[in-house]
Design a protein around this motif. Structure first.
Motif, short mmCIF file in Angstrom:
data_model
loop_
_atom_site.label_atom_id
_atom_site.label_comp_id
_atom_site.label_asym_id
_atom_site.label_seq_id
_atom_site.Cartn_x
_atom_site.Cartn_y
_atom_site.Cartn_z
N VAL A 54 -4.39 3.88 4.19
CA VAL A 54 -4.51 2.42 4.41
C VAL A 54 -5.84 2.48 5.66
O VAL A 54 -5.30 3.14 6.71
N PRO A 58 -0.96 0.05 11.23
CA PRO A 58 0.41 -0.50 10.36
C PRO A 58 0.52 -1.94 10.78
O PRO A 58 0.24 -2.35 11.75
N ASP A 63 -1.73 -2.52 4.77
CA ASP A 63 -0.48 -1.80 4.87
C ASP A 63 0.84 -2.26 4.32
O ASP A 63 1.38 -1.48 3.37
N THR A 66 0.54 -1.92 0.43
CA THR A 66 0.47 -0.36 0.02
C THR A 66 2.24 -0.06 -0.15
O THR A 66 2.49 0.68 -0.90
N ARG A 67 2.90 -0.20 1.24
CA ARG A 67 4.05 0.00 1.29
C ARG A 67 5.05 -0.84 0.28
O ARG A 67 6.06 -0.10 -0.03
N ASN A 85 -1.93 5.81 7.49
CA ASN A 85 -3.06 4.78 8.34
C ASN A 85 -4.10 5.55 8.73
O ASN A 85 -3.82 6.46 9.45
#
Length: 348
Positions: A54, A58, A63, A66-67, A85
């Protein structure tokens, strides 16, 4: 001088600009997995650790997306996905680093399509890549931009922004959407001022807007929703064709502004760039088997009902586009009208 007219983006206009096919292909999130290309043999990646980088701190939208998506792709492949990150240069640092990674499918990144694409098209310093250098896996989301100001500041409408003596935008840096969109809007509508760069992420930029250190920012619609609904930020313009239901009806879209023909052409091209959205990309020349696996796994993951439900709970709208269709969109963007690329070049 061109006569002002209501800005409208039509299929005919897009085709004339050479941007129609790619834009239309992103209108539906119901793409068949087969369209992602290949058989999806994941034997080369099964049991491996796949890193998705990323390009920001965070906690921001990239972010979060993606998570949100990573565990579902992980499940499809049978691999471990680690989210890392790597902030820097407004998102360009991570993409430049990706160029040198092994093309075996174990390192990917989520791209800021507007920021990275705008930087590349403009030939900006720090963008050491062409958009067609990367291997495109699939798009997670395509989110129009929203321009916001402080709810307690002097700029409460887009008309206020245009009339400002000097308007200060906030941005993480030249490789970010917030830089490209705010700079382009200022250039198209002759808004005097500057873009203040160097914020680590959208959270820090947002805080500066609320505190009055800067006057406004551009951000993705879903990422700005919380602050708008909390009445800490005032939405002034949707850089997109449609206004979501949660925004007040008096917040205009660019489609509702009075523009000249020249302004319309520039806005058309920029809205097409926005269609690139937030794609997962890999290094150049990725191994065919790995690319096929990742594309097929992502296509299946994005149709997972549990992911759809979770995205709705997080108010993170998904808009999948397969990797091969992204490649076509990228080619269209590289052939964008000269006036657009020339304008972008002046912003850096």
């Amino acid at each position: 001088m061109n006569t002002a007219l209501p800005y409208r983006r039509s299929l005919r206009t897009l085709v004339a600009l050479g941007l129609g096919a790619g834009v239309l292909s992103g209108c539906s999130s119901d793409s068949e997995p087969a369209a992602s290309g290949g058989s999806g043999d994941c034997s080369s990646l099964e049991g491996e650790t796949i890193t998705i980088v990323v390009p920001y701190e965070p906690g921001g939208g990239y972010d979060s997306y993606t998570r949100l998506v990573a565990p579902y792709i992980e499940e499809e492949i049978g691999a471990t996905i680690a989210v890392q990150n790597q902030p820097g240069a407004g998102g360009l640092l991570a993409l430049n680093s990706l160029l040198a990674e092994d093309a075996d499918g174990t390192t990917l990144a989520i791209m800021n399509g507007v920021g990275a694409g705008g930087s590349s098209i403009a030939g900006a310093e720090g963008a050491n890549f062409s958009l067609d250098d990367f291997t495109y896996i699939g798009r997670v989301a395509s989110d129009p931009s929203l321009l916001v100001t402080s709810a307690t500041g002097p700029y409460q409408t887009f008309e206020d922004v245009v009339a400002a003596d000097e308007f200060r935008w906030g941005s993480t840096g030249p490789g970010a959407e917030d830089y490209v969109t705010s700079s382009l809007i200022s250039a198209v509508f002759d808004i005097p001022g500057e873009v203040v760069t160097g914020f680590p992420g959208s959270g820090e930029t947002e805080l500066a807007v609320v505190q009055g250190s800067i006057d406004g920012m551009s951000g993705n619609l879903t990422s700005r929703r919380g602050a708008v609904e909390d009445d800490t930020q005032t939405p002034v313009l949707v850089v997109g064709e449609e206004r979501p239901d949660w925004l007040p009806e008096d917040v205009p879209t660019v489609a509702e502004l009075e523009t000249t023909e020249e302004q319309s052409e520039l806005l058309d091209a920029h809205l097409a760039l926005i269609e690139l959205g937030r794609p997962f990309v890999g290094p150049p020349g990725m191994d065919e088997a790995a690319m096929s696996c990742l594309r097929t796994a992502m296509a299946a993951a994005m149709e997972n009902p549990e992911l759809v439900t979770e995205s709705q709970e997080q108010e993170r709208e998904l808009a999948f586009l397969p990797g091969d269709e992204l490649e076509g969109l990228v080619q269209d963007l590289m052939d964008a009208p000269p006036a657009y690329s020339e304008l972008l070049a002046t912003l850096y």
